[in-house]
Motif scaffolding. Structure first.
Motif, short mmCIF file in Angstrom:
data_model
loop_
_atom_site.label_atom_id
_atom_site.label_comp_id
_atom_site.label_asym_id
_atom_site.label_seq_id
_atom_site.Cartn_x
_atom_site.Cartn_y
_atom_site.Cartn_z
N ARG A 32 0.82 -1.20 0.00
CA ARG A 32 0.00 0.00 0.00
C ARG A 32 0.86 1.26 0.00
O ARG A 32 0.44 2.31 -0.49
N ASP A 33 2.08 1.15 0.53
CA ASP A 33 2.96 2.32 0.54
C ASP A 33 3.30 2.76 -0.88
O ASP A 33 3.34 3.96 -1.18
N VAL A 34 3.50 1.80 -1.78
CA VAL A 34 3.81 2.12 -3.17
C VAL A 34 2.59 2.75 -3.86
O VAL A 34 2.70 3.76 -4.56
N ALA A 35 1.43 2.14 -3.65
CA ALA A 35 0.21 2.67 -4.27
C ALA A 35 -0.08 4.09 -3.80
O ALA A 35 -0.38 4.98 -4.61
N ASN A 36 0.02 4.32 -2.50
CA ASN A 36 -0.25 5.65 -1.96
C ASN A 36 0.73 6.69 -2.49
O ASN A 36 0.36 7.82 -2.82
N ALA A 37 2.01 6.30 -2.57
CA ALA A 37 3.02 7.24 -3.07
C ALA A 37 2.77 7.57 -4.54
O ALA A 37 2.93 8.72 -4.97
N ALA A 38 2.37 6.55 -5.32
CA ALA A 38 2.11 6.79 -6.74
C ALA A 38 0.91 7.72 -6.93
O ALA A 38 0.95 8.65 -7.74
N VAL A 39 -0.16 7.48 -6.17
CA VAL A 39 -1.34 8.34 -6.26
C VAL A 39 -1.00 9.77 -5.86
O VAL A 39 -1.41 10.74 -6.52
N GLY A 40 -0.22 9.92 -4.79
CA GLY A 40 0.18 11.25 -4.35
C GLY A 40 1.04 11.96 -5.37
O GLY A 40 0.88 13.16 -5.62
N ALA A 41 1.97 11.22 -6.00
CA ALA A 41 2.84 11.82 -7.01
C ALA A 41 2.03 12.25 -8.23
O ALA A 41 2.28 13.31 -8.83
N LEU A 42 1.07 11.42 -8.64
CA LEU A 42 0.23 11.79 -9.77
C LEU A 42 -0.59 13.04 -9.46
O LEU A 42 -0.67 13.97 -10.26
N ARG A 43 -1.20 13.06 -8.27
CA ARG A 43 -2.04 14.19 -7.90
C ARG A 43 -1.23 15.48 -7.88
O ARG A 43 -1.72 16.54 -8.31
N ALA A 44 0.02 15.41 -7.42
CA ALA A 44 0.86 16.60 -7.36
C ALA A 44 1.17 17.15 -8.74
O ALA A 44 1.55 18.32 -8.88
N ARG A 45 0.99 16.32 -9.77
CA ARG A 45 1.27 16.75 -11.14
C ARG A 45 -0.01 16.95 -11.95
O ARG A 45 0.03 17.00 -13.17
N GLY A 46 -1.14 17.02 -11.25
CA GLY A 46 -2.40 17.27 -11.91
C GLY A 46 -2.99 16.08 -12.61
O GLY A 46 -3.83 16.24 -13.51
N ILE A 47 -2.59 14.88 -12.24
CA ILE A 47 -3.08 13.66 -12.86
C ILE A 47 -3.90 12.89 -11.82
O ILE A 47 -3.40 12.59 -10.73
N SER A 48 -5.13 12.58 -12.13
CA SER A 48 -5.97 11.85 -11.19
C SER A 48 -5.80 10.34 -11.39
O SER A 48 -5.46 9.89 -12.50
N ALA A 49 -6.05 9.60 -10.34
CA ALA A 49 -5.93 8.14 -10.40
C ALA A 49 -7.24 7.55 -10.93
O ALA A 49 -8.27 7.61 -10.26
N HIS A 50 -7.20 7.01 -12.13
CA HIS A 50 -8.38 6.40 -12.72
C HIS A 50 -8.80 5.16 -11.93
O HIS A 50 -9.98 4.91 -11.71
N SER A 51 -7.83 4.38 -11.50
CA SER A 51 -8.05 3.20 -10.67
C SER A 51 -6.73 2.87 -9.98
O SER A 51 -5.66 3.17 -10.51
N VAL A 52 -6.84 2.25 -8.79
CA VAL A 52 -5.65 1.91 -8.01
C VAL A 52 -5.83 0.46 -7.56
O VAL A 52 -6.66 0.16 -6.68
N MET A 53 -5.07 -0.44 -8.16
CA MET A 53 -5.29 -1.87 -7.96
C MET A 53 -4.00 -2.61 -7.65
O MET A 53 -2.90 -2.13 -7.91
N TRP A 54 -4.20 -3.79 -7.09
CA TRP A 54 -3.08 -4.67 -6.74
C TRP A 54 -3.36 -6.07 -7.24
O TRP A 54 -4.52 -6.51 -7.29
#
Length: 336
Positions: free
Chosen positions: A113-135
């Protein structure tokens, strides 16, 4: 990096995106973070854009790796991206969880979950929304998968039997079991064989006419699936590719996605000694980029760079790869 060169079939279920990843990458990822840009069309459907994969980082590197990967998506002008994590924590458990007392009590997912959360946060910081977040534990039939928000979960269908996989086969694409299989496509043959051929190459000289003829004969044999690789063939073709006229023809064939040429480049990348192996390896990378197969291009470029650091053609292809331009732009660039 992979950019689709054709329109894939419609995906209707969340897990369909996970099983589509091997087609988008060209191989089944393991222990990986995958980001896929999604472009909404007027019809309401999404079109795949860039697909980027990196190894799952150690916990101390998660933030930096997520930021670097998200940065790479900016060239695709993405506003949405899917985040997919394949694998588990470093010890098979989610970070921060105590050890399970038995295998039955061990959590099956979603992990990292640490990787998923970091990726979502990095995308959001660049104006990119997470379409889906899966494992998914792995990209294979029966593997568990889940959305990180808990909305859905299940087990994966066989990625090789999906409509996306059928589409890939119809388009002539090959999906490899993992990255190791890709690397084997350009792995050098036995050192003793390469040393013998290096000695022969040291004295090999071909005039332009002979070079063209040997090159054309090899392409024709590859097209008939009758290509034979021996010392004479390798030495003749390596010498031929040093002739500017032959090398220019080879570049045009690679940009035009000629399947016989691609078969020839792969064989020569394995069978030719360094530094001459850089030329067919770079040509294979160019052919891969021209058809949107970024993973194969990266493997071939690494082979070329190890064979001949600073090689001019390799540098041009690496620049094209790093620029993340679309396959049609690659074809136009090198065809001219």
């Amino acid at each position: 990096m992979t950019i689709p060169s054709t329109t894939p079939p419609r995906l209707t279920e969340p897990a369909d995106l996970i099983t589509a990843v091997p087609v988008l990458l060209g191989f089944r990822p393991r222990e990986s973070l995958v980001l896929v840009t999604m472009h909404r069309q007027p019809s309401g459907r999404h079109r795949f854009g860039l697909t980027l994969r990196v190894d799952l980082p150690a916990p101390r590197h998660v933030t930096a790796v997520a930021a670097q990967t998200a940065d790479a998506l900016l060239v695709d002008a993405a506003v949405e991206a899917a985040v997919i994590v394949f694998g588990s924590g470093p010890d098979g458990r989610p970070p921060g969880r105590p050890k399970a007392r038995s295998r039955k009590r061990r959590q099956s997912g979603p992990l990292r979950r640490d990787v998923a959360n970091a990726a979502v946060g990095a995308l959001r910081a660049r104006g990119i929304s997470a379409h889906s977040v899966m494992w998914a534990q792995r990209c294979a039939a029966g593997a568990p998968w889940a959305c990180y928000d808990g909305c859905c979960s299940g087990t994966l269908a066989d990625p090789g039997s999906t409509p996306m996989a059928a589409h890939a086969v119809a388009e002539g694409a090959v999906v490899y079991g993992d990255r190791t299989e890709l690397e084997a496509l350009v792995a050098p043959v036995a050192p003793a064989v390469l040393r013998r051929r290096a000695r022969l190459l040291a004295t090999a000289v071909l005039d332009v006419g002979t070079a063209r003829q040997r090159f054309d004969d090899a392409l024709a044999a590859a097209a008939r699936c009758e290509l034979r690789i021996d010392d004479d063939t390798v030495v003749a073709l390596a010498a031929a590719l040093e002739v500017p006229e032959v090398r220019d023809q080879a570049i045009l064939l690679s940009a035009a996605e000629d399947p016989a040429a691609e078969q020839l480049w792969g064989a020569l990348a394995r069978e030719t000694p360094d530094p001459q192996a850089a030329v067919p390896a770079a040509l294979l990378a160019l052919a891969a980029l021209a058809s949107g197969r970024g993973a194969l291009a990266d493997v071939a470029l690494r082979r070329a760079e190890l064979a001949w650091p600073g090689h001019h053609l390799t540098g041009l292809v690496r620049t094209a790869s790093a620029s993340l331009v679309r396959p049609e732009q690659i074809r136009a660039w090198f065809a001219s």
